[in-house]
Design a protein around this motif. Structure first.
Motif, PDB file in Angstrom:
ATOM      1  N   ARG A   1       0.848  -1.184   0.000  1.00  0.00           N
ATOM      2  CA  ARG A   1       0.000   0.000   0.000  1.00  0.00           C
ATOM      3  C   ARG A   1       0.886   1.236   0.000  1.00  0.00           C
ATOM      4  NH1 ARG A   1      -4.366   0.187   4.575  1.00  0.00           N
ATOM      5  NH2 ARG A   1      -5.500  -1.076   3.071  1.00  0.00           N
ATOM      6  N   ASP A   2       0.529   2.200  -0.857  1.00  0.00           N
ATOM      7  CA  ASP A   2       1.186   3.493  -0.810  1.00  0.00           C
ATOM      8  C   ASP A   2       0.109   4.558  -0.640  1.00  0.00           C
ATOM      9  OD1 ASP A   2       0.051   3.938  -3.353  1.00  0.00           O
ATOM     10  OD2 ASP A   2       1.846   3.253  -4.387  1.00  0.00           O
ATOM     11  N   LEU A   3       0.450   5.807  -0.959  1.00  0.00           N
ATOM     12  CA  LEU A   3      -0.485   6.894  -0.690  1.00  0.00           C
ATOM     13  C   LEU A   3      -1.756   6.787  -1.510  1.00  0.00           C
ATOM     14  CD1 LEU A   3      -0.757   9.430   1.032  1.00  0.00           C
ATOM     15  CD2 LEU A   3       0.247  10.752  -0.858  1.00  0.00           C
ATOM     16  N   PHE A   4      -1.644   6.294  -2.743  1.00  0.00           N
ATOM     17  CA  PHE A   4      -2.798   6.303  -3.637  1.00  0.00           C
ATOM     18  C   PHE A   4      -3.260   4.918  -4.090  1.00  0.00           C
ATOM     19  CE2 PHE A   4      -0.581  10.392  -4.460  1.00  0.00           C
ATOM     20  CZ  PHE A   4      -1.578  11.245  -4.005  1.00  0.00           C
ATOM     21  N   ASN A   5      -2.464   3.873  -3.852  1.00  0.00           N
ATOM     22  CA  ASN A   5      -2.803   2.541  -4.361  1.00  0.00           C
ATOM     23  C   ASN A   5      -2.560   1.475  -3.302  1.00  0.00           C
ATOM     24  OD1 ASN A   5      -3.151   3.058  -7.493  1.00  0.00           O
ATOM     25  ND2 ASN A   5      -1.306   4.163  -6.879  1.00  0.00           N
ATOM     26  N   ALA A   6      -3.219   0.355  -3.476  1.00  0.00           N
ATOM     27  CA  ALA A   6      -3.000  -0.790  -2.603  1.00  0.00           C
ATOM     28  C   ALA A   6      -3.169  -2.068  -3.422  1.00  0.00           C
ATOM     29  CB  ALA A   6      -3.958  -0.778  -1.423  1.00  0.00           C
ATOM     30  N   THR A   7      -2.584  -3.151  -2.942  1.00  0.00           N
ATOM     31  CA  THR A   7      -2.597  -4.412  -3.673  1.00  0.00           C
ATOM     32  C   THR A   7      -3.137  -5.529  -2.789  1.00  0.00           C
ATOM     33  OG1 THR A   7      -0.679  -3.696  -4.965  1.00  0.00           O
ATOM     34  CG2 THR A   7      -1.207  -6.039  -4.996  1.00  0.00           C
ATOM     35  N   ILE A   8      -4.050  -6.307  -3.357  1.00  0.00           N
ATOM     36  CA  ILE A   8      -4.654  -7.441  -2.655  1.00  0.00           C
ATOM     37  C   ILE A   8      -4.283  -8.729  -3.390  1.00  0.00           C
ATOM     38  CG2 ILE A   8      -6.797  -8.460  -1.821  1.00  0.00           C
ATOM     39  CD1 ILE A   8      -8.132  -5.783  -2.137  1.00  0.00           C
ATOM     40  N   SER A   9      -3.952  -9.747  -2.624  1.00  0.00           N
ATOM     41  CA  SER A   9      -3.661 -11.060  -3.199  1.00  0.00           C
ATOM     42  C   SER A   9      -4.643 -12.082  -2.630  1.00  0.00           C
ATOM     43  CB  SER A   9      -2.226 -11.484  -2.876  1.00  0.00           C
ATOM     44  OG  SER A   9      -1.976 -12.798  -3.343  1.00  0.00           O
ATOM     45  N   TYR A  10      -5.184 -12.917  -3.516  1.00  0.00           N
ATOM     46  CA  TYR A  10      -6.061 -14.007  -3.096  1.00  0.00           C
ATOM     47  C   TYR A  10      -5.330 -15.327  -3.289  1.00  0.00           C
ATOM     48  CZ  TYR A  10     -10.172 -10.982  -2.794  1.00  0.00           C
ATOM     49  OH  TYR A  10     -11.073 -10.010  -2.438  1.00  0.00           O
ATOM     50  N   ASN A  11      -5.091 -16.017  -2.182  1.00  0.00           N
ATOM     51  CA  ASN A  11      -4.501 -17.342  -2.255  1.00  0.00           C
ATOM     52  C   ASN A  11      -5.598 -18.333  -2.658  1.00  0.00           C
ATOM     53  OD1 ASN A  11      -3.715 -20.093  -0.636  1.00  0.00           O
ATOM     54  ND2 ASN A  11      -1.914 -18.995  -1.384  1.00  0.00           N
ATOM     55  N   ARG A  12      -5.327 -19.164  -3.672  1.00  0.00           N
ATOM     56  CA  ARG A  12      -6.378 -20.013  -4.226  1.00  0.00           C
ATOM     57  C   ARG A  12      -5.946 -21.478  -4.268  1.00  0.00           C
ATOM     58  NH1 ARG A  12      -7.997 -17.285  -9.819  1.00  0.00           N
ATOM     59  NH2 ARG A  12      -5.802 -17.762 -10.215  1.00  0.00           N
ATOM     60  N   TYR A  13      -6.950 -22.332  -4.333  1.00  0.00           N
ATOM     61  CA  TYR A  13      -6.694 -23.765  -4.408  1.00  0.00           C
ATOM     62  C   TYR A  13      -7.860 -24.433  -5.124  1.00  0.00           C
ATOM     63  CZ  TYR A  13     -10.148 -24.334  -0.672  1.00  0.00           C
ATOM     64  OH  TYR A  13     -11.302 -24.320   0.058  1.00  0.00           O
ATOM     65  N   LYS A  14      -7.667 -25.694  -5.499  1.00  0.00           N
ATOM     66  CA  LYS A  14      -8.735 -26.531  -6.029  1.00  0.00           C
ATOM     67  C   LYS A  14      -8.929 -27.703  -5.077  1.00  0.00           C
ATOM     68  CE  LYS A  14      -8.828 -25.473 -10.934  1.00  0.00           C
ATOM     69  NZ  LYS A  14      -9.214 -26.046 -12.226  1.00  0.00           N
ATOM     70  N   GLU A  15     -10.167 -28.122  -4.944  1.00  0.00           N
ATOM     71  CA  GLU A  15     -10.472 -29.246  -4.064  1.00  0.00           C
ATOM     72  C   GLU A  15     -10.864 -30.442  -4.917  1.00  0.00           C
ATOM     73  OE1 GLU A  15     -12.960 -32.004  -2.251  1.00  0.00           O
ATOM     74  OE2 GLU A  15     -14.086 -30.260  -2.923  1.00  0.00           O
ATOM     75  N   ILE A  16     -10.069 -31.502  -4.830  1.00  0.00           N
ATOM     76  CA  ILE A  16     -10.299 -32.715  -5.611  1.00  0.00           C
ATOM     77  C   ILE A  16     -10.607 -33.855  -4.652  1.00  0.00           C
ATOM     78  CG2 ILE A  16      -9.405 -34.213  -7.434  1.00  0.00           C
ATOM     79  CD1 ILE A  16      -9.521 -31.280  -8.250  1.00  0.00           C
ATOM     80  N   GLU A  17     -11.871 -34.197  -4.551  1.00  0.00           N
ATOM     81  CA  GLU A  17     -12.313 -35.287  -3.684  1.00  0.00           C
ATOM     82  C   GLU A  17     -11.766 -35.144  -2.267  1.00  0.00           C
ATOM     83  OE1 GLU A  17     -14.566 -37.932  -4.759  1.00  0.00           O
ATOM     84  OE2 GLU A  17     -14.786 -36.230  -6.146  1.00  0.00           O
ATOM     85  N   GLY A  18     -11.910 -33.932  -1.712  1.00  0.00           N
ATOM     86  CA  GLY A  18     -11.494 -33.693  -0.336  1.00  0.00           C
ATOM     87  C   GLY A  18     -10.043 -33.335  -0.163  1.00  0.00           C
ATOM     88  N   THR A  19      -9.273 -33.288  -1.235  1.00  0.00           N
ATOM     89  CA  THR A  19      -7.853 -32.948  -1.152  1.00  0.00           C
ATOM     90  C   THR A  19      -7.597 -31.589  -1.795  1.00  0.00           C
ATOM     91  OG1 THR A  19      -7.235 -35.289  -1.280  1.00  0.00           O
ATOM     92  CG2 THR A  19      -5.510 -33.662  -1.760  1.00  0.00           C
ATOM     93  N   PRO A  20      -7.058 -30.614  -1.026  1.00  0.00           N
ATOM     94  CA  PRO A  20      -6.769 -29.307  -1.616  1.00  0.00           C
ATOM     95  C   PRO A  20      -5.491 -29.343  -2.444  1.00  0.00           C
ATOM     96  CG  PRO A  20      -6.147 -29.317   0.695  1.00  0.00           C
ATOM     97  CD  PRO A  20      -6.771 -30.647   0.416  1.00  0.00           C
ATOM     98  N   VAL A  21      -5.522 -28.664  -3.578  1.00  0.00           N
ATOM     99  CA  VAL A  21      -4.363 -28.587  -4.473  1.00  0.00           C
ATOM    100  C   VAL A  21      -4.077 -27.123  -4.749  1.00  0.00           C
ATOM    101  CG1 VAL A  21      -3.419 -29.238  -6.719  1.00  0.00           C
ATOM    102  CG2 VAL A  21      -5.005 -30.779  -5.547  1.00  0.00           C
ATOM    103  N   ASN A  22      -2.820 -26.735  -4.609  1.00  0.00           N
ATOM    104  CA  ASN A  22      -2.441 -25.337  -4.812  1.00  0.00           C
ATOM    105  C   ASN A  22      -2.786 -24.860  -6.219  1.00  0.00           C
ATOM    106  OD1 ASN A  22      -1.135 -22.828  -4.093  1.00  0.00           O
ATOM    107  ND2 ASN A  22       0.560 -23.461  -5.391  1.00  0.00           N
ATOM    108  N   TRP A  23      -3.251 -23.613  -6.309  1.00  0.00           N
ATOM    109  CA  TRP A  23      -3.542 -22.979  -7.591  1.00  0.00           C
ATOM    110  C   TRP A  23      -2.954 -21.573  -7.568  1.00  0.00           C
ATOM    111  CZ3 TRP A  23      -4.783 -25.560 -11.663  1.00  0.00           C
ATOM    112  CH2 TRP A  23      -5.279 -24.928 -12.808  1.00  0.00           C
ATOM    113  N   GLY A  24      -2.718 -21.001  -8.729  1.00  0.00           N
ATOM    114  CA  GLY A  24      -2.066 -19.701  -8.813  1.00  0.00           C
ATOM    115  C   GLY A  24      -2.818 -18.601  -8.084  1.00  0.00           C
ATOM    116  N   ASP A  25      -2.070 -17.746  -7.368  1.00  0.00           N
ATOM    117  CA  ASP A  25      -2.679 -16.618  -6.675  1.00  0.00           C
ATOM    118  C   ASP A  25      -3.250 -15.614  -7.671  1.00  0.00           C
ATOM    119  OD1 ASP A  25      -1.883 -17.794  -4.367  1.00  0.00           O
ATOM    120  OD2 ASP A  25      -0.246 -16.399  -3.930  1.00  0.00           O
ATOM    121  N   GLN A  26      -4.235 -14.861  -7.211  1.00  0.00           N
ATOM    122  CA  GLN A  26      -4.839 -13.813  -8.014  1.00  0.00           C
ATOM    123  C   GLN A  26      -4.550 -12.482  -7.317  1.00  0.00           C
ATOM    124  OE1 GLN A  26      -9.108 -14.128  -8.360  1.00  0.00           O
ATOM    125  NE2 GLN A  26      -9.120 -13.245 -10.389  1.00  0.00           N
TER     126      GLN A  26
END
Length: 349
Positions: free
Chosen positions: A96-121
């Motif tokens: 975050r600076d004076l005029f802007n800020a950045t948000i990251s969403y950590n993401r995953y996929k769920e395959i039959e109860g098992t989470p798998v890492n997916w690219g952040d947004q």
């Protein structure tokens, strides 16, 4: 009164009305008044500046928080109707600076109860309003050894990204990964994107899929310009030659649809209703980043009706998960035109 006292009184009067002494006294009074006035002005200025800084600080903080909430609403609402089988762990503020800020969403996929890492947004928002994508859904391509056709992979997780085939479009090549499931260990867990030979209602889709596979996501028909998907001709610059651009399947990042949340048969339409509510919520967010898309989708789904109903939703494909042995049952579903593998994992024994 004695002579001495009279002399003192007379001296005081003389001192008071003496021109030199009077000027000196007046100068002192003026200097003192100026000093007091200057100090008062300085104090008032400091207080005003401090108050101004506090007001500006609170105004800046309030404006940034308002735009932050607006940006998060834009992103999270839009993700409800895009990116099949991708889940979010919530936002993380990474700058975050004076005029802007950045948000990251950590993401995953769920395959039959098992989470798998997916690219952040990653998104950036500004104090002046607006939100823009900085990073996410980045992909690269590798030719498949079996068919020689390119497959897309998520840049961060290195997992396959699914592609989908519109039933009204002819393609040079249509992939069917169902025939390759026999090459995987039977316990391998995977997701697979299915494209149908025509559009179906969600109820029809639920009926045609085997009970052993897990229905995760519906690819909804939101297309107002199917011709865009079909092959076109492009004239090469500075040449009389015309090049034909073949039709390409839709990568999972750029399609719309909705999650399947397990319900009993009496509540099956709640999945479609949630999709409709998401579209309406986007319409209420006028001025949002994706407002134009919500408006287009709403008009398309509504058609000639006054409002959208679950019966207006048509499905072109789905995402399902299961083990390799369970998913082989899909081979017998004649309505499936194409099938493309996504994430695959071998569970720990």
């Amino acid at each position: 009164m004695n002579d001495k006292e009279n002399t003192n009184k007379e001296q005081e009067l003389n001192d008071l009305f003496n021109e030199n002494n009077s000027n000196k006294t007046y100068d002192k009074i003026v200097k003192k008044a100026k000093l007091i006035s200057t100090l008062r002005t300085i104090c008032i200025t400091i207080i005003v500046v401090l108050i101004l800084f506090v007001v500006l600080g609170f105004s800046w903080l309030s404006l940034m928080r308002w735009n932050q909430e607006k940006a998060m609403k834009d992103v999270e609402l839009f993700n409800q109707i895009t990116r099949p089988n991708v889940e979010e762990l919530g936002p993380e503020f990474i700058g975050r600076d004076l005029f802007n800020a950045t948000i990251s969403y950590n993401r995953y996929k769920e395959i039959e109860g098992t989470p798998v890492n997916w690219g952040d947004q990653v998104f950036n928002y500004s104090i002046f309003g607006g939100v823009r994508s900085v990073e996410g859904d980045r992909q690269f391509q590798i030719a498949d050894r079996r068919d020689g056709q390119n497959r897309f992979y998520d840049e961060e997780s290195k997992q396959r990204m699914m592609q989908f085939y519109h039933p009204s479009v002819e393609y040079d090549y249509v992939r069917n990964d169902l025939i390759n499931l026999k090459d995987y260990p039977s316990e391998t867990l995977m997701e697979i994107g299915l494209s149908f030979d025509q559009s179906y209602t969600p109820n029809e889709v639920r009926e045609l899929l085997p009970n052993n596979v897990t229905l995760k996501w519906y690819w909804a028909d939101t297309y107002t310009d199917v011709e865009r998907l079909k092959e076109g001709k492009v004239t090469i610059e500075n040449s009389d030659k015309t090049e034909v651009i073949p039709s390409l399947p839709e990568i999972s990042t750029y399609i719309y649809g909705f999650d399947h949340i397990f319900t009993n048969e009496d509540e099956s339409e709640k999945n479609e209703e949630r999709f409709i509510e998401s579209i309406k919520a986007g319409l209420n967010n006028e001025g949002g980043k994706y407002y134009g898309e919500y408006e287009r989708i709403y008009r398309h789904l509504k058609g000639e009706h006054a409002n959208i109903s679950p019966q207006d939703i048509k499905v072109l494909g789905v995402v399902v998960t299961g083990s390799a042995s369970e998913l082989t049952e899909l081979i017998n579903v004649k309505e499936i035109r194409a099938a493309e593998l996504g994430v695959t994992i071998v569970p720990n024994k």
